[in-house]
Design a protein around this motif. Structure first.
Motif, short mmCIF file in Angstrom:
data_model
loop_
_atom_site.label_atom_id
_atom_site.label_comp_id
_atom_site.label_asym_id
_atom_site.label_seq_id
_atom_site.Cartn_x
_atom_site.Cartn_y
_atom_site.Cartn_z
N LEU A 78 -3.13 -4.25 0.71
CA LEU A 78 -2.93 -2.80 0.81
C LEU A 78 -1.55 -2.45 1.34
O LEU A 78 -1.08 -1.32 1.21
CB LEU A 78 -3.97 -2.18 1.77
CG LEU A 78 -5.42 -2.21 1.33
CD1 LEU A 78 -6.32 -1.69 2.45
CD2 LEU A 78 -5.60 -1.37 0.06
N LEU A 79 -0.91 -3.43 2.00
CA LEU A 79 0.35 -3.16 2.69
C LEU A 79 1.56 -3.69 1.95
O LEU A 79 2.67 -3.19 2.10
CB LEU A 79 0.33 -3.80 4.09
CG LEU A 79 -0.91 -3.50 4.94
CD1 LEU A 79 -0.98 -4.45 6.12
CD2 LEU A 79 -0.87 -2.06 5.41
N PRO A 104 8.12 -7.00 0.85
CA PRO A 104 8.30 -5.59 0.46
C PRO A 104 7.04 -4.77 0.77
O PRO A 104 5.93 -5.22 0.50
CB PRO A 104 8.52 -5.66 -1.05
CG PRO A 104 8.95 -7.05 -1.32
CD PRO A 104 8.33 -7.92 -0.28
N LYS A 105 7.23 -3.59 1.32
CA LYS A 105 6.09 -2.78 1.75
C LYS A 105 5.63 -1.80 0.66
O LYS A 105 6.41 -1.42 -0.21
CB LYS A 105 6.44 -2.01 3.01
CG LYS A 105 7.21 -0.71 2.79
CD LYS A 105 7.34 0.03 4.11
CE LYS A 105 7.88 1.44 3.91
NZ LYS A 105 6.86 2.43 3.57
N ARG A 106 4.39 -1.43 0.74
CA ARG A 106 3.86 -0.35 -0.09
C ARG A 106 4.08 0.98 0.62
O ARG A 106 4.29 1.02 1.83
CB ARG A 106 2.36 -0.52 -0.28
CG ARG A 106 1.98 -1.49 -1.37
CD ARG A 106 0.47 -1.51 -1.53
NE ARG A 106 0.08 -2.61 -2.38
CZ ARG A 106 -0.05 -2.51 -3.70
NH1 ARG A 106 0.16 -1.36 -4.31
NH2 ARG A 106 -0.40 -3.56 -4.41
N ALA A 107 3.95 2.06 -0.15
CA ALA A 107 4.16 3.40 0.42
C ALA A 107 3.12 3.76 1.47
O ALA A 107 3.33 4.65 2.29
CB ALA A 107 4.16 4.44 -0.70
N THR A 108 1.97 3.03 1.47
CA THR A 108 0.91 3.30 2.47
C THR A 108 1.38 3.02 3.89
O THR A 108 0.79 3.53 4.84
CB THR A 108 -0.32 2.39 2.23
OG1 THR A 108 0.16 1.08 1.89
CG2 THR A 108 -1.22 2.92 1.17
N VAL A 109 2.41 2.18 4.05
CA VAL A 109 2.88 1.83 5.40
C VAL A 109 3.84 2.90 5.89
O VAL A 109 4.90 3.12 5.29
CB VAL A 109 3.59 0.46 5.41
CG1 VAL A 109 4.01 0.07 6.81
CG2 VAL A 109 2.70 -0.61 4.78
N PRO A 110 3.50 3.59 6.99
CA PRO A 110 4.39 4.66 7.47
C PRO A 110 5.76 4.11 7.88
O PRO A 110 5.85 2.97 8.35
CB PRO A 110 3.66 5.21 8.70
CG PRO A 110 2.29 4.66 8.68
CD PRO A 110 2.29 3.44 7.81
N ASP A 111 6.79 4.93 7.74
CA ASP A 111 8.16 4.51 8.07
C ASP A 111 8.32 4.11 9.53
O ASP A 111 9.13 3.24 9.85
CB ASP A 111 9.14 5.64 7.76
CG ASP A 111 9.51 5.66 6.28
OD1 ASP A 111 9.32 4.61 5.63
OD2 ASP A 111 9.96 6.70 5.78
N ILE A 112 7.55 4.74 10.40
CA ILE A 112 7.69 4.43 11.82
C ILE A 112 7.34 2.96 12.10
O ILE A 112 7.90 2.33 13.00
CB ILE A 112 6.82 5.38 12.69
CG1 ILE A 112 7.15 5.19 14.16
CG2 ILE A 112 5.34 5.19 12.42
CD1 ILE A 112 6.56 6.23 15.08
N VAL A 113 6.45 2.39 11.29
CA VAL A 113 6.03 0.99 11.47
C VAL A 113 7.17 0.03 11.14
O VAL A 113 7.37 -0.99 11.81
CB VAL A 113 4.79 0.67 10.60
CG1 VAL A 113 4.48 -0.81 10.58
CG2 VAL A 113 3.59 1.46 11.09
N THR A 114 7.93 0.35 10.10
CA THR A 114 8.98 -0.57 9.64
C THR A 114 10.37 -0.14 10.10
O THR A 114 11.36 -0.76 9.72
CB THR A 114 8.98 -0.66 8.10
OG1 THR A 114 9.20 0.66 7.58
CG2 THR A 114 7.67 -1.21 7.57
N GLY A 115 10.44 0.90 10.90
CA GLY A 115 11.75 1.39 11.33
C GLY A 115 12.59 1.81 10.15
O GLY A 115 13.81 1.64 10.16
N GLY A 116 11.93 2.30 9.10
CA GLY A 116 12.63 2.77 7.92
C GLY A 116 13.04 1.66 6.96
O GLY A 116 13.64 1.93 5.92
N LEU A 117 12.73 0.39 7.28
CA LEU A 117 13.10 -0.72 6.39
C LEU A 117 12.18 -0.75 5.16
O LEU A 117 11.06 -0.23 5.19
CB LEU A 117 12.99 -2.06 7.13
CG LEU A 117 13.92 -2.26 8.33
CD1 LEU A 117 13.58 -3.57 9.06
CD2 LEU A 117 15.37 -2.28 7.88
N ALA A 118 12.65 -1.42 4.10
CA ALA A 118 11.86 -1.52 2.88
C ALA A 118 10.81 -2.63 2.97
O ALA A 118 9.90 -2.71 2.16
CB ALA A 118 12.79 -1.78 1.69
N ASN A 119 10.94 -3.49 3.98
CA ASN A 119 9.99 -4.59 4.16
C ASN A 119 9.06 -4.34 5.33
O ASN A 119 9.42 -3.65 6.28
CB ASN A 119 10.74 -5.91 4.42
CG ASN A 119 11.46 -6.41 3.19
OD1 ASN A 119 11.08 -6.08 2.06
ND2 ASN A 119 12.49 -7.21 3.39
#
Ligand code: TXA
Ligand code: MG
Length: 348
Positions: A78-79, A104-119
């Motif tokens: 899912l992620l 690489p992340k899916r759109a389901t992962v909020p930006d705050i979790v990845t610090g805005g990174l694509a992974n």
């Protein structure tokens, strides 16, 4: 906020205690829980406002992304947008366990979790309390180490209590974390797999499965690929010197520093191997903490953060730490020691 600390069985966690954790996580609150590496400060990874509470409780910089913890492959799917063959191999060989994969992340992962990174960084922990908590909650759980930012990671419930009391509603305390250093963070998003942070799974173990593995060595004007690596970590309050070299020379230098420290009315603490301890205790340091035998790095890893925290508890002004051999788990141990010493290292 009042913090409850519930003592839970590390092998057969009691369902009613897990449910207490599930209740808070599903309500968008924070729960500290044990993993095999260190305690995590968990929140629903799909809820940006729940995750923002993590940064507040820890005093963590917003650009330092969070690891998402899962309990099965379906949840991971899912992620993650695309799995690489190297990621598949890692999962087969090292999950559940202390290996975090960057993909690489899916759109389901909020930006705050990845610090805005694509992974996104994900891992499946092997600690029964962590696994069952995620399973029962039915949600991926974002969790950094449950310490105040900059402080040594917590490997016991008492460490979490010290740092998080009155900041979060619940701590699930299952005693000591068996590994004691954090997971290895490995970028397997494409190209040669690259270690972004050394940890519980060694480079040698990864190479046996993946072939060539690189280590991210950012140069001076380059940012590390794991944003967290640019911050000072594990810092005790006292000054710390890491000593690396032959036992005889390290012991001699430590004795000199103990005497010099005492002459200046400083409290001196020593973190050393079992093998060096007999040569040091007669010089009466204010704290002599045996990390473990040099032949058993897993023992040293599991005691390391406890030793650093004990120095603070005892009000130690000067900490003298003995280095261990690099390679295997030794690399992860030395990474923490160097960082704790603020790169104050003496080669003897
Ligand atoms: O063992 C562990 O990994 C523990 C337990 C609780 O699972 N967690 C932990 O989290 O150590 P934390 O937040 O203290 O460290 C996570 C590291 C940081 O250096 C962070 O920058 C890096 O992983 N990281 C997280 N997400 C990343 C991403 N998307 N890309 C690159 N690095 C990432
Ligand atoms: Mg941390």
């Amino acid at each position: 906020m009042q913090t409850r600390r519930l003592y839970i069985d590390p092998i057969h966690p009691e369902t009613e205690l897990l449910r207490e954790g599930v209740k808070w996580l599903q309500a968008g609150e924070l729960v500290a829980f044990p993993t095999e590496t260190v305690y995590g400060l968990g929140a629903n990874a799909l809820d940006a406002s729940a995750c923002s509470k993590i940064f507040k409780a820890k005093g963590r910089p917003q650009d330092n992304p969070l690891i998402v913890h899962v309990c099965n492959r379906m949840m991971a799917n899912l992620l993650v947008e695309g799995w690489t063959p190297q990621a598949e191999l890692c999962i087969q060989h090292f999950w559940p366990g202390p290996l975090t994969l960057v993909l690489p992340k899916r759109a389901t992962v909020p930006d705050i979790v990845t610090g805005g990174l694509a992974n996104v960084a994900i891992r499946m922990p092997s600690h029964p309390v962590a696994l069952r908590l995620i399973e029962e909650t039915g949600l991926p759980i974002a969790a950094p180490s449950a310490n105040l930012s900059g402080r040594p990671s917590p490997t016991k419930g008492s460490h979490v209590w010290h740092d998080m009391k009155d900041k979060i509603p619940l701590i699930l305390d299952a005693g000591a974390c068996p590994v004691g250093v954090e997971s290895t963070v490995l970028d397997v998003s494409g190209g040669v797999p690259t270690i972004l942070r050394a940890g519980g799974i060694s480079k040698e173990q990864l190479e046996a499965v993946l072939g060539e593995v690189w280590i991210d060595h950012p140069s001076e004007n380059q940012a590390p690929k794991a944003p967290g690596m640019k911050y000072r970590h594990y810092a005790p309050r006292g000054e710390m010197i890491l000593m690396i070299g032959l036992r005889e020379r390290v012991v001699q230098l430590m004795v000199e520093e103990i005497q010099r420290g005492h002459a200046r009315l400083k409290k001196v603490g020593v973190l050393c191997t079992l093998e060096s301890a007999p040569f040091l205790h007669t010089w009466l340091p204010d704290l002599l903490f045996v990390l473990g035998s040099e032949d058993r790095p897993e023992e040293i890893a599991s005691n390391l953060f406890e030793g650093l925290r004990l120095c603070d508890e005892r009000g130690i002004d000067l900490i003298l730490a003995e280095g261990v051999e690099e390679g295997g788990l030794g690399t992860a141990i030395m990474n923490r020691l160097k960082n704790a010493a603020g790169q104050h290292i003496q080669f003897v």
